[in-house]
Design an enzyme around this catalytic site. Structure first.
Site, PDB file in Angstrom:
ATOM      1  N   GLU A 273       0.872  -1.176   0.000  1.00  0.00           N
ATOM      2  CA  GLU A 273       0.000   0.000   0.000  1.00  0.00           C
ATOM      3  C   GLU A 273       0.900   1.215   0.000  1.00  0.00           C
ATOM      4  O   GLU A 273       1.671   1.447   0.949  1.00  0.00           O
ATOM      5  CB  GLU A 273      -0.930   0.043   1.201  1.00  0.00           C
ATOM      6  CG  GLU A 273      -1.949   1.180   1.046  1.00  0.00           C
ATOM      7  CD  GLU A 273      -2.714   1.517   2.294  1.00  0.00           C
ATOM      8  OE1 GLU A 273      -2.451   2.591   2.864  1.00  0.00           O
ATOM      9  OE2 GLU A 273      -3.568   0.714   2.693  1.00  0.00           O
TER      10      GLU A 273
ATOM     11  N   CYS B 140      -2.926   7.780   4.462  1.00  0.00           N
ATOM     12  CA  CYS B 140      -2.766   7.365   3.068  1.00  0.00           C
ATOM     13  C   CYS B 140      -3.997   7.672   2.221  1.00  0.00           C
ATOM     14  O   CYS B 140      -3.874   7.962   1.031  1.00  0.00           O
ATOM     15  CB  CYS B 140      -2.464   5.870   3.001  1.00  0.00           C
ATOM     16  SG  CYS B 140      -0.933   5.381   3.831  1.00  0.00           S
TER      17      CYS B 140
END
Length: 540
Positions: free
Chosen positions: A277, A311
């Site tokens: 990720e 994120c």
């Protein structure tokens, strides 16, 4: 954990960086015994330590023993025999431990949240999201592990005569490299899926937030997980990250796209799998029929949760011409009404950035944009009176492609606004760049918004919500497209990535070949007849 809080009532006189001679906040400290108990879980024999300082006040927080590549090898040496035994433990037994962990995390949430705020500096309400999400993850896999991991019967080539089944076999020892922005949550959630699947874990949390990750390891042991299946090492990525990749059977990495490429290449060289990720430049679309109050409230959370160090936080906002001015008025007003502070207390709407490096990036992006003509609608200032790395929530207008913050990830409390007239153009602009992690759409027409969502190149899309709808719905896989990463956490994909697929087929009565003196030609004719018959019977 014991830490003296000299300002439990939030006295304004005690706000700002501590003065060692006059401000009692300078005496904030974690008890040495508490730190020692946590760091005792490390595999670290170098004899050296690294100082960790709190972003709340830049005061020393702890000294963390550092690991060497030899320590990494030792961690894997401990984990491998433990994993063999653990893989023989029934899935329902492993799952029951996750359900115990769920309760333990909720019971000890105050301690967890304190430590997160100490190490990371985020607002307390945003720190609470971490034990909440860990508990959700533990409960989800505790309830669904048997469904995801159980052996599954599938049709064999011939009914009755061929029995076929698919099993899920653990990878072995999983290496996890986790970041500082969600130091408790991201240190645990991937590993929870890995261990319920029968793997062991060797994890390297970020150097700035080791204590939160070590507390997670303590809670796992309290929940009943064998100690040796969860090994923790400490050190910089360049120093020991490669040693983890060299020995792991699978690697899970959360961090920057640049580092993700390095990890992916190293895993490819060893022919092992990885899930990554990575970065994002996440868009939010406010359509002409949006509820503007809900959109403005969501935009604040989307942009400024955890000081934008998330994120999936929004850095680009595309607003329909028809509602642009009214939305901006509401968004700016809500942003200006935020309660700012860097303390352990409830009540802050936004905490601080974590480090000087993050502050330098945010300042550079804003100064570059302003110098090239962007307008600051609110914010735009470093606030050392609130904390050494504190930067105000900032809304920019007039950002153009020649500005750094147009396409590069800022990872701070800065968002840029853009008008659009045509929704197809808004989607194209939202898809601009190379990232594709998270997006948000605000519209009162849910069906139309879901159609638009399918055209946005992001791994998750939230409708009438910032990021929490997908983040907290544990059956929904979460991850990025394009340069935002590969693989998914959560859902079935989140646990199956830590397994190998093994097919087992048992043939009964007759072999799959000529028998009883049958010629090869006759065998081919018999098989052809059988295939045509099976098709007529509707067999796959």
């Amino acid at each position: 954990m014991s830490a003296q809080n000299p300002n439990p009532a939030g006295d304004p006189a005690l706000d700002g960086p501590p003065d060692p001679e006059h401000d009692p906040r300078a005496s904030y400290a974690l008890e040495p015994e508490y730190v020692a108990a946590l760091t005792a879980r490390l595999v670290a024999t170098s004899g050296t330590t690294a100082e960790v300082r709190s972003p709340l006040n830049d005061a020393p927080l702890a000294h963390i023993p550092q690991s060497t590549p030899r320590d990494v090898a030792e961690a894997f040496a401990r984990a491998r025999p433990a994993q063999v035994a653990w893989a023989r433990t029934p899935v329902d037994v492993r799952a029951a431990m996750l359900l115990r962990l769920h309760d333990i995390v909720l019971d000890r949430q105050d301690e967890i949240v304190d430590l997160i705020v100490w190490e990371n500096g985020k607002a307390r309400k945003h720190a609470f999201d971490e034990p909440l999400h860990v508990a959700l993850t533990a409960r989800y896999y505790g309830r669904t592990a048997s469904r995801h991991l159980g052996t599954r019967r599938v049709p064999g080539v011939f009914p009755v005569l061929t029995r076929a089944e698919i099993s899920r076999v653990p990878k072995g020892v999983v290496g996890i490299i986790s970041p500082w922005n969600y130091p408790f949550d991201l240190a645990l959630i991937d590993g929870l899926a890995a261990i319920v699947a029968g793997n062991a874990v060797v994890t390297k949390p970020d150097a700035q937030t080791m204590l939160s990750a070590l507390l997670g390891a303590e809670l796992l042991e309290e929940a009943g997980f064998p100690k040796d299946i969860w090994q923790v090492v400490a050190g910089s990525g360049p120093e020991i990250g490669g040693a983890i990749i060299e020995r792991a059977d699978y690697v899970c990495f959360t961090g920057s796209t640049a580092t993700g490429r390095v990890v992916a290449k190293a895993c490819a060289d060893r022919l092992i799998g990885s899930s990554l990720e990575l970065g994002g430049k996440n868009p939010l679309l406010v359509l002409r029929d949006a509820d503007l109050e809900k959109a403005a409230e969501g935009a604040v959370r989307a942009s400024f949760s955890s000081s934008g160090q998330l994120c999936v936080s929004t850095e680009r906002m595309f607003v329909a011409d028809q509602v642009y001015d009214r939305f901006v008025e509401r968004f700016v007003a809500r942003t200006q009404a935020m309660t700012l502070g860097a303390t352990l207390d409830w009540g802050n709407d936004m905490g601080t950035l974590i480090s000087q490096a993050q502050l330098d990036t945010v300042v550079a992006h804003v100064e570059d944009a302003v110098a090239k003509g962007a307008r600051v609608l609110t914010g735009g200032n470093h606030r050392p009176d609130l904390g050494p790395y504190y930067f105000e929530p900032t809304i920019l207008e007039g950002v153009t492609p020649d500005m750094t913050c147009f396409g590069k990830e800022t990872f701070g409390p800065v968002v840029s606004l853009y008008r659009f007239h045509d929704e197809a153009d808004a989607v194209a602009r939202a898809n601009g760049g190379e990232y594709g992690l998270n997006a948000s759409i605000y519209s009162q027409d849910g069906a139309r918004a879901r159609i638009i969502a399918r055209h946005i190149k992001c791994g998750t899309v939230n409708i009438n919500e910032a990021f929490g709808a997908t983040f907290a719905s544990l059956d929904t896989p979460m991850g990025g497209m394009r340069e935002s990463g590969t693989g998914r956490r959560q859902g079935a994909e989140g646990v199956l990535r830590f397994t190998e697929t093994q097919s087992v087929a048992t043939q009964r009565v007759m072999p799959l070949g000529p028998q009883l003196g049958m010629s090869d030609e006759l065998y081919a004719k018999v098989m052809t007849f059988n295939l045509r018959l099976l098709k007529k019977l509707g067999r796959a």
